[in-house]
Write an enzyme that holds these catalytic residues in place. Structure first.
Site, PDB file in Angstrom:
ATOM      1  N   ARG A   1      -8.016  10.971  -7.866  1.00 12.98           N
ATOM      2  CA  ARG A   1      -9.169  10.133  -7.100  1.00 12.98           C
ATOM      3  C   ARG A   1     -10.348  10.637  -7.640  1.00 12.98           C
ATOM      4  O   ARG A   1     -11.526   9.951  -7.962  1.00 12.98           O
ATOM      5  CB  ARG A   1      -8.852   9.632  -5.800  1.00 12.98           C
TER       6      ARG A   1
ATOM      7  N   LYS B   1       0.916  -1.146   0.204  1.00 15.95           N
ATOM      8  CA  LYS B   1      -0.023   0.045   0.139  1.00 15.95           C
ATOM      9  C   LYS B   1       0.992   1.097  -0.031  1.00 15.95           C
ATOM     10  O   LYS B   1       1.567   1.536   0.987  1.00 15.95           O
ATOM     11  CB  LYS B   1      -0.795   0.071   1.212  1.00 15.95           C
TER      12      LYS B   1
END
Ligand code: AMP
Length: 555
Positions: A274, A254
């Site tokens: 995003r 991650k």
């Protein structure tokens, strides 16, 4: 469609508590929207432009108050509007209660008549003009245009126009409602609508296509390189969740950066955040990398990470300094380097891959990027030990942790489903006494490897076993732990040794389970060595009672 009719329907929807009825009302609205269907499908969600569109109204609250005040007449100021808002808590309520329309002499129709047949398309055309206003004096131009619109509004129209321009529609119509209403209104399967929405991100276009071309038309809709897709999101979860659910897990680092979606058609690279904002100009080194190392046409998903001169990941704040930057990009680029870590491939070589299993999308990703340093490393395994080792390595290299993904799952845009899990760090740790161990094998034969752990039984000051820990320990630590524990060995039986309670380990875990395997009646899932509690004698180690309590708290 009249804007007045739209406003009246919006009011009905807002007043309706039952979800099913809301869908029915929106279905009727779509069926009656005529040539305004595209716009209506967005307005009803409080959206003026498609989600993927770069066009923004750019109207701040102040500007909206100003326009309302002007439309309300000479004795109302923007501050009055603000005061009323503070009281009412809803700009729609404030707008509906102002006496609009007096300014241009339209008052003759009465404040509530909305006298001049404002249509949905007229409202949209004005809002487009408003969005297009740029540069010097654009703020004034926006106020004037918005004032002109409010001036033509009835009170109900003003209610929904004010909410629309401030992005506060809030009539209870979400994406799911619109999806179901499109399916019902035009008699097409809901899954077909859902897929079309995922690839296009355009509710208006999907509604219109469903109506005019039916299921076949929706099936023809595809991803378009250059048009952003909503990002798939992750939930918090554990290794237990992952392996219970999928049997094997795809494990990745991650990265602590910012999400970036890469579109490359061979002519242009576009990068989206995003939230589907265009961030291409801020990240020239990613553009250059993609042009050089990626085979078009593609849409990739990944994370942009800031790195130090030595190539080590820098904290999240550093990437933010680069991400939305419009000025001095070249100078900033010298200071903070940005790298792409691609982890998914949504489209390659003309194929839409949203529905392909993750492992297949990953293979396509590897095939289109010729520099593997930009492709996130992937481990697919059913072995928790391997996952723990992978995580250990990710943390040691300065990353945030790991992601666990369902190897067979499709890419579901905008969905925070359970197919992607960000592994939760251990919530609690336990301080447990080492009461046994096993000698390692091969290269590690001269070290104690697996450690048997026990919790304290307060009633009789004994120790009862609760599990074994072997992960989370480096070679160096193994040597130290062996030095520490060897003197405490009471007896040996083959590889197994019995150890005098003397040393306390702090141990992380994901879950406590009841288990017949160990004396305490409990076992730890995925125990992980954290450290030696040099400060704690065995008499201060955690008790079985605490283990019981923690187990109960897990629910
Ligand atoms: P969070 O922002 O905490 O909800 O975590 C999800 C975010 O982690 C995603 O939106 C990505 O921006 C980021 N991320 C980092 N590494 C990965 C990865 N390997 N796969 C998916 N998302 C990742």
């Amino acid at each position: 469609m009249d804007f007045g009719s739209f406003a009246a329907r919006a009011a009905d929807v807002e007043a309706e508590p039952a979800d099913l009825e809301v869908v029915a009302l929106v279905t009727d609205l779509f069926a009656d929207a005529g040539e305004d269907l595209r716009v209506v499908a967005r307005f009803v969600q409080g959206r003026v432009f498609p989600a993927h569109s770069e066009t923004k109204l750019d109207i701040g609250p102040r500007l909206c108050y100003e326009a309302l005040a002007r439309a309300a007449g000479t004795n109302v100021t923007a501050s009055d509007v603000e005061d009323r808002l503070a009281e009412a808590g809803d700009i729609g309520e404030v707008a509906a209660n102002l006496e609009l329309g007096g300014q241009a002499g339209l008052g003759a129709f009465g404040a509530d008549s909305g006298g001049d047949d404002l249509t949905v398309s007229a409202v949209f055309a004005e809002l487009e003009a408003l969005a297009a206003a740029e540069g010097n004096g654009s703020q004034d131009e926006k106020v004037t245009l918005l004032f002109g619109l409010f001036n033509r509004c009835s009170s109900e129209e003003a209610r929904y126009l004010a909410r629309l321009v401030l992005g506060e529609m809030r009539i209870g119509v979400g994406e799911g409602t619109v999806r179901d209403a499109i399916a019902d209104a035009f008699d097409v399967p809901v899954d077909t609508v859902k897929r079309a929405l995922q690839v296009s991100n355009d509710y208006g276009l999907v509604a219109e296509t469903a109506r005019d071309e039916g299921e076949a038309g929706l099936d023809e809709m595809h991803l378009e390189v250059g048009r952003p897709v909503q990002a798939m999101l992750a939930q918090a979860g554990t290794v237990t969740d992952a392996l219970d659910e999928w049997e094997r897990a795809a494990v990745e680092t991650k990265f602590d950066g910012a999400r970036v979606q890469v579109h490359w058609d061979g002519e242009d690279v576009s990068l989206y955040s995003r939230n589907m904002e265009d961030v291409t100009a801020a990240l020239p080194e990613i553009v250059e990398f993609v042009e050089e190392h990626v085979e078009p046409p593609v849409i990739l998903d990944g994370e942009a990470v800031a790195v130090s001169a030595a190539g080590e990941p820098l904290p999240f704040q550093e990437i933010l300094k680069r991400f939305r930057r419009k000025h001095d990009v070249a100078a900033m680029r010298e200071e903070i380097r940005v790298e792409l870590n691609a982890f998914d491939c949504l489209h390659a070589g003309g194929d839409d891959l949203l529905e392909a299993p993750f492992v297949e999308r990953y293979e396509r990703l590897e095939a289109v990027v010729d520099d593997e340093s930009a492709v996130s490393e992937l481990l697919v395994t059913d072995d928790p030990e391997e996952i723990a080792t992978f995580e250990e390595r990710a943390l040691e290299s300065g990353h945030e942790g790991i992601m666990l993904k369902d190897p067979d799952a499709a890419y579901t845009p905008g969905d925070r489903g359970k197919h992607w899990l960000k592994r939760k760090p251990d919530v609690e740790t336990l301080d447990l006494v080492v009461t046994g161990a096993e000698w390692g094998e091969g290269r590690r034969a001269s070290f104690l490897g697996t450690f048997l752990l026990s919790a304290r039984d307060e009633d009789d000051d004994s120790f009862e076993t609760i599990g074994k820990v072997a992960t989370g320990i480096t070679d160096e630590e193994l040597a130290d732990l062996t030095d520490l524990l060897e003197p405490q060995i009471r007896s040996e039986d083959g590889q197994e040794v019995d150890i005098e309670p003397a040393v306390v380990f702090e141990v992380g875990y994901e879950e406590i389970q009841t288990s017949p395997t160990y004396e305490s009646g409990y076992a730890l899932r995925f125990p992980r060595f954290v450290t030696v509690r040099e400060d704690k004698p065995p008499a201060d180690a955690d008790t079985i009672e605490r283990v019981e309590r923690l187990a109960a708290q897990q629910g």
